[in-house]
Design a protein around this motif. Structure first.
Motif, PDB file in Angstrom:
ATOM      1  N   GLN A 107      13.664  -2.170 -10.933  1.00 28.12           N
ATOM      2  CA  GLN A 107      13.726  -0.163 -11.099  1.00 28.12           C
ATOM      3  C   GLN A 107      13.049  -0.047 -12.012  1.00 28.12           C
ATOM      4  N   GLU A 108      12.265   0.764 -11.590  1.00 28.54           N
ATOM      5  CA  GLU A 108      11.316   1.289 -12.418  1.00 28.54           C
ATOM      6  C   GLU A 108      11.799   2.824 -13.012  1.00 28.54           C
ATOM      7  N   ALA A 109      11.264   3.611 -14.597  1.00 24.55           N
ATOM      8  CA  ALA A 109      11.872   4.584 -14.281  1.00 24.55           C
ATOM      9  C   ALA A 109      10.344   5.215 -14.978  1.00 24.55           C
ATOM     10  N   SER A 110      11.148   7.256 -15.649  1.00 23.35           N
ATOM     11  CA  SER A 110      10.209   7.031 -16.242  1.00 23.35           C
ATOM     12  C   SER A 110      10.580   7.513 -17.860  1.00 23.35           C
ATOM     13  N   LEU A 111       9.201   7.104 -18.495  1.00 24.65           N
ATOM     14  CA  LEU A 111       9.893   7.413 -19.746  1.00 24.65           C
ATOM     15  C   LEU A 111       9.106   8.432 -20.903  1.00 24.65           C
ATOM     16  N   GLY A 112      10.499   9.233 -21.847  1.00 20.90           N
ATOM     17  CA  GLY A 112       9.782  10.413 -22.799  1.00 20.90           C
ATOM     18  C   GLY A 112       9.624   9.653 -23.902  1.00 20.90           C
ATOM     19  N   THR A 113       8.705   9.505 -25.127  1.00 15.47           N
ATOM     20  CA  THR A 113       8.675   9.159 -26.416  1.00 15.47           C
ATOM     21  C   THR A 113       8.761  10.404 -27.471  1.00 15.47           C
ATOM     22  N   PHE A 114       9.625  10.569 -28.115  1.00  9.81           N
ATOM     23  CA  PHE A 114      10.354  11.557 -28.126  1.00  9.81           C
ATOM     24  C   PHE A 114       9.514  10.912 -30.075  1.00  9.81           C
ATOM     25  N   ASP A 115       9.825  11.917 -31.086  1.00 11.40           N
ATOM     26  CA  ASP A 115       9.285  11.891 -32.863  1.00 11.40           C
ATOM     27  C   ASP A 115      10.806  11.388 -33.539  1.00 11.40           C
ATOM     28  N   GLN A 116      11.719  12.026 -32.816  1.00 12.09           N
ATOM     29  CA  GLN A 116      12.799  12.469 -33.547  1.00 12.09           C
ATOM     30  C   GLN A 116      13.916  11.425 -32.133  1.00 12.09           C
ATOM     31  N   ARG A 132       0.524  -1.305  -0.103  1.00 11.08           N
ATOM     32  CA  ARG A 132      -0.136   0.232   0.538  1.00 11.08           C
ATOM     33  C   ARG A 132       0.865   0.995   0.090  1.00 11.08           C
ATOM     34  N   PHE A 133       0.199   2.271  -1.308  1.00 10.63           N
ATOM     35  CA  PHE A 133       1.268   3.292  -1.115  1.00 10.63           C
ATOM     36  C   PHE A 133       2.161   3.711  -1.527  1.00 10.63           C
ATOM     37  N   SER A 134       2.831   2.507  -2.457  1.00  7.75           N
ATOM     38  CA  SER A 134       4.840   1.900  -3.261  1.00  7.75           C
ATOM     39  C   SER A 134       4.562   2.631  -3.466  1.00  7.75           C
ATOM     40  N   HIS A 135       3.471   3.821  -4.366  1.00  7.16           N
ATOM     41  CA  HIS A 135       3.892   4.801  -4.842  1.00  7.16           C
ATOM     42  C   HIS A 135       3.457   6.482  -4.071  1.00  7.16           C
ATOM     43  N   VAL A 136       3.702   7.430  -4.143  1.00 11.35           N
ATOM     44  CA  VAL A 136       3.330   8.591  -4.705  1.00 11.35           C
ATOM     45  C   VAL A 136       2.961   8.950  -5.543  1.00 11.35           C
ATOM     46  N   TYR A 137       1.780   9.608  -5.927  1.00 11.40           N
ATOM     47  CA  TYR A 137       2.356  11.076  -7.651  1.00 11.40           C
ATOM     48  C   TYR A 137       2.612  12.276  -6.524  1.00 11.40           C
ATOM     49  N   LEU A 138       2.850  13.529  -7.394  1.00 10.29           N
ATOM     50  CA  LEU A 138       2.878  14.309  -6.344  1.00 10.29           C
ATOM     51  C   LEU A 138       2.590  16.114  -7.650  1.00 10.29           C
ATOM     52  N   SER A 176       9.000   7.523   3.398  1.00 10.49           N
ATOM     53  CA  SER A 176      10.317   7.827   2.647  1.00 10.49           C
ATOM     54  C   SER A 176      10.524   6.563   2.164  1.00 10.49           C
ATOM     55  N   ASN A 177       9.755   5.567   2.127  1.00 12.28           N
ATOM     56  CA  ASN A 177      10.674   4.483   1.837  1.00 12.28           C
ATOM     57  C   ASN A 177       9.743   4.291   0.085  1.00 12.28           C
ATOM     58  N   SER A 178       8.243   5.240  -0.408  1.00 13.76           N
ATOM     59  CA  SER A 178       7.595   4.873  -2.068  1.00 13.76           C
ATOM     60  C   SER A 178       8.519   5.630  -2.537  1.00 13.76           C
ATOM     61  N   LYS A 179       7.957   5.347  -4.353  1.00 15.50           N
ATOM     62  CA  LYS A 179       8.877   5.415  -5.194  1.00 15.50           C
ATOM     63  C   LYS A 179       8.156   6.768  -5.404  1.00 15.50           C
ATOM     64  N   LEU A 180       8.358   8.166  -5.963  1.00 17.94           N
ATOM     65  CA  LEU A 180       7.640   9.317  -5.940  1.00 17.94           C
ATOM     66  C   LEU A 180       7.442   9.761  -7.508  1.00 17.94           C
ATOM     67  N   VAL A 181       6.242   9.811  -8.340  1.00 20.37           N
ATOM     68  CA  VAL A 181       5.659   9.913  -9.939  1.00 20.37           C
ATOM     69  C   VAL A 181       5.476  11.548  -9.335  1.00 20.37           C
ATOM     70  N   THR A 182       6.257  12.684 -10.752  1.00 20.15           N
ATOM     71  CA  THR A 182       5.308  13.739 -10.414  1.00 20.15           C
ATOM     72  C   THR A 182       4.393  13.922 -12.026  1.00 20.15           C
ATOM     73  N   VAL A 183       3.239  14.452 -11.415  1.00 21.30           N
ATOM     74  CA  VAL A 183       2.203  14.429 -12.870  1.00 21.30           C
ATOM     75  C   VAL A 183       1.904  15.609 -12.518  1.00 21.30           C
ATOM     76  N   LYS A 184       0.518  16.084 -13.125  1.00 16.64           N
ATOM     77  CA  LYS A 184       1.059  17.679 -14.172  1.00 16.64           C
ATOM     78  C   LYS A 184      -0.289  17.939 -13.154  1.00 16.64           C
ATOM     79  N   ASN A 185      -1.246  16.981 -13.628  1.00 20.44           N
ATOM     80  CA  ASN A 185      -2.365  16.664 -12.868  1.00 20.44           C
ATOM     81  C   ASN A 185      -3.049  15.873 -12.329  1.00 20.44           C
TER      82      ASN A 185
END
Lengths: 336, 275
Positions: free
Chosen positions: B113-122, A5-11, A29-38
């Protein structure tokens, strides 16, 4: 196999600046942080599976931009307060009750915490100033679409809102909960305008239909602790479910509750049968066929789905009658 | 069904061998390889082709709540924390050209491991590095997500990428990049073999009960609305623990001669199911 539970925190963009964000992230503090626009890009995606997400819910930290306070809903009891409001500090709940309307109300099983707490306080203060009935206090339910107290160890909104209430004489708050987390309030001086409202169900209902919640016994112990310390406590036997032998089960549960709790110290009691907004109900039934209580031959009106009127009246009449053995009838608020 | 989307034949080849897939010769423009529980499609480079190939694959597999879509492929690493040859799962996809973001559900812990990914046209080069708001880059994932999301839920999608360069490579490096990819296979191929069945609950009404319902509706000449209501009542009956639908069987022989009688029989049938 499943993430915790709450392995990920979206900001959501911009939430880093709020003190509440720091508090929460320090505690996770152990959660993975992921940024989000909205925050809605995560919370309101189409096609999410509420029940699967409940097996590994994520936390989303966001800023609430509008609707910081709402007028009270007709499906809820106002306990005689004409300035009746509620707010949504969190969206969704750590528990997962079969009868809960949140399954139909929200597109996601993930939880949102709105971290811009000062905006909520400002909106509340303004609502107090402009309340329609100035001779009466503003009555604000702060734990409707969630269970704030259950989550106090991560998001300390309950204690902070109690302190805010203490400073505003014309404010009465209700904190509804199924939590047994009385220790979260141990260091706080009781406030007679902060009502702790415990939802209680018989063990037969809690074990079958209230996933992840503390047992009724644990809840009763928590209530006892709070009553002993002088907190105003409301008991909510709501929603009452029409299960087999419902009458016997609920009446013997009342007996058990008041064997442990001093009835004279209970501020008031809420009694209501299961009811739900028809749209939410329809959505829930599309998602799940694993809970018999959702498949009762209910009666549907434009404003709610519930047991047929005759059954509702019978349930309320019998159970109210049983409750009056312990508490005065005038302290029991019913919803039929 | 597992639906695997790769951009390049070189990315698909080790999987075709490992999973014992056979080419589907009926799909000429878009190469497709299948086995009993897997369908692999090779899209070509770019998100447009990736979206088209994904749609084609879902169409061939058939829409189902049990489908899993997995995009595997090589990627460029933006951050040093990801080593060359390391496989990662993607928790966020950022489409560079539209600015939109997409989020697969991260329900299962795959121990990568996890990652954030960007998809690009070029293709992205080191010169772009300062402006990249992501850990890795590719040219397909956002197209795959958008196409797949029309047919499935975010929890049904998984994106596995293997870092094969740090945004700086020439054609001389291709064989080394391919080696990185192939050497990582043992790390992530088990995930493809053991995809969890999330949503495999049996339907409430069994196929035999569906047949019975249709027969009752036909013999009683029920209206469309009544047929739906009967179906709802049967679902309620079964979910609430009703053992079988014997109570409906007498209605199989009933052929009401007029609407009033039919409606009366229908009401009593619903009442019996609601008890």
């Amino acid at each position: 196999m499943w993430h915790k539970r709450f392995s990920h925190v979206y900001l959501e963009e911009g939430v880093e600046k709020y003190p509440m964000t720091r508090v929460i992230l320090d505690r996770l503090s152990n959660s993975k942080l992921v940024t989000v626009k909205n925050y809605k890009d995560v919370f309101a995606r189409s096609g999410q599976n509420f029940q699967l997400q409940k097996r590994s819910p994520k936390l989303i930290l966001a800023r609430k931009k509008d609707h910081l306070i709402y007028e009270g809903s007709m499906a809820s009891q106002d306990f005689g307060y004409r300035n009746f409001y509620y707010n949504s500090l969190l969206l969704n709940c750590v528990y997962n009750c079969d009868y809960c309307y949140l399954q139909g109300m929200y597109p996601s099983g993930n939880m949102v915490v709105f971290v811009n707490e000062d905006d909520f306080y400002r909106a509340t203060a303004k609502a107090i100033d402009y309340r329609p009935f100035p001779q009466e206090p503003l009555y604000l339910c702060i734990s409707y679409d969630t269970d704030l107290l259950a989550y106090e160890s991560v998001v300390p909104y309950t204690s902070r809102f109690i302190e805010f209430t203490r400073e505003h004489e014309d404010l009465v708050i209700e904190i509804r909960t199924k939590s047994a987390n009385w220790r979260a309030l141990e260091e706080i001086v009781p406030c007679d305008r902060a009502i702790l409202a415990w939802t209680l169900s018989p063990p037969e209902v809690a074990s079958a239909y209230e996933q992840l919640t503390p047992s009724p016994e644990q809840r009763i112990q928590a209530i006892k602790q709070c009553l002993d310390r002088g907190w105003p406590v409301r008991l909510c036997f709501d929603p009452v479910l029409r299960i087999d032998n419902w009458e016997k089960i609920y009446i013997s549960f009342f007996k058990e509750v008041f064997k442990h709790l001093p009835a004279e110290k209970i501020r008031d009691v809420s009694l209501g049968v299961f009811r739900m907004n028809p749209d939410y109900f329809k959505r829930i039934k599309k998602q799940r066929t694993d809970s018999d209580i959702l498949y009762y031959p209910f009666e549907s009106s434009p404003s709610f789905v519930s047991y047929p009127a005759e059954e509702r009246s019978q349930m309320i009449e019998k159970l109210k009658d049983a409750l009056t053995k312990y508490v005065p009838a005038e302290t029991i608020e019913t919803w039929t | 069904m597992k639906i695997i989307v790769t951009a390049l034949r070189q990315e698909a080849r080790p999987l075709i061998d490992a999973l014992g897939l056979k080419q589907d010769s009926s799909s000429r423009r878009i190469p497709v390889y299948t086995s009993a529980d897997t369908l692999l499609v090779i899209s070509g480079i770019g998100k447009m082709y990736a979206g088209i190939a994904t749609t084609h694959a879902v169409h061939l597999a058939g829409e189902s709540k049990d489908n899993h879509l997995i995009n595997v492929g090589m990627c460029g690493a933006v951050v040093d924390q990801i080593a060359l040859g390391e496989a990662v799962t993607v928790n966020k996809i950022w489409d560079h050209s539209s600015g939109r973001e997409f989020f697969p559900d991260m329900l299962i812990n795959h121990s990568l491991q996890e990652a954030s990914l960007g998809t690009f046209d070029q293709p992205v080069t080191t010169a772009n590095r300062p402006i990249l708001a992501c850990d890795i880059v590719d040219m397909e994932a956002s197209g795959i997500f958008q196409a797949a999301h029309l047919f499935m839920s975010p929890h049904q999608m998984l994106f596995i990428k293997v870092a094969t360069d740090y945004l700086e490579f020439s054609s001389d490096d291709y064989s080394q990049m391919q080696r990185y990819y192939e050497q990582s296979l043992d790390e992530w191929a088990p995930i493809l073999r053991n995809c969890e069945q999330f949503d495999s609950a049996d339907p409430v009404i069994s196929p035999e009960q569906e047949t019975l319902l249709s027969s009752v509706a036909e013999s009683m000449r029920l209206t469309q609305t009544q047929t739906h209501q009967l179906r709802d009542a049967v679902t309620r009956f079964l979910v609430r623990g009703g053992a079988n639908l014997e109570i409906l069987k007498p209605n199989l022989a009933t052929k009401p001669k007029h609407k009033t009688l039919r409606n009366q029989l229908f009401e009593s049938m619903i009442q019996a199911l609601n008890k």
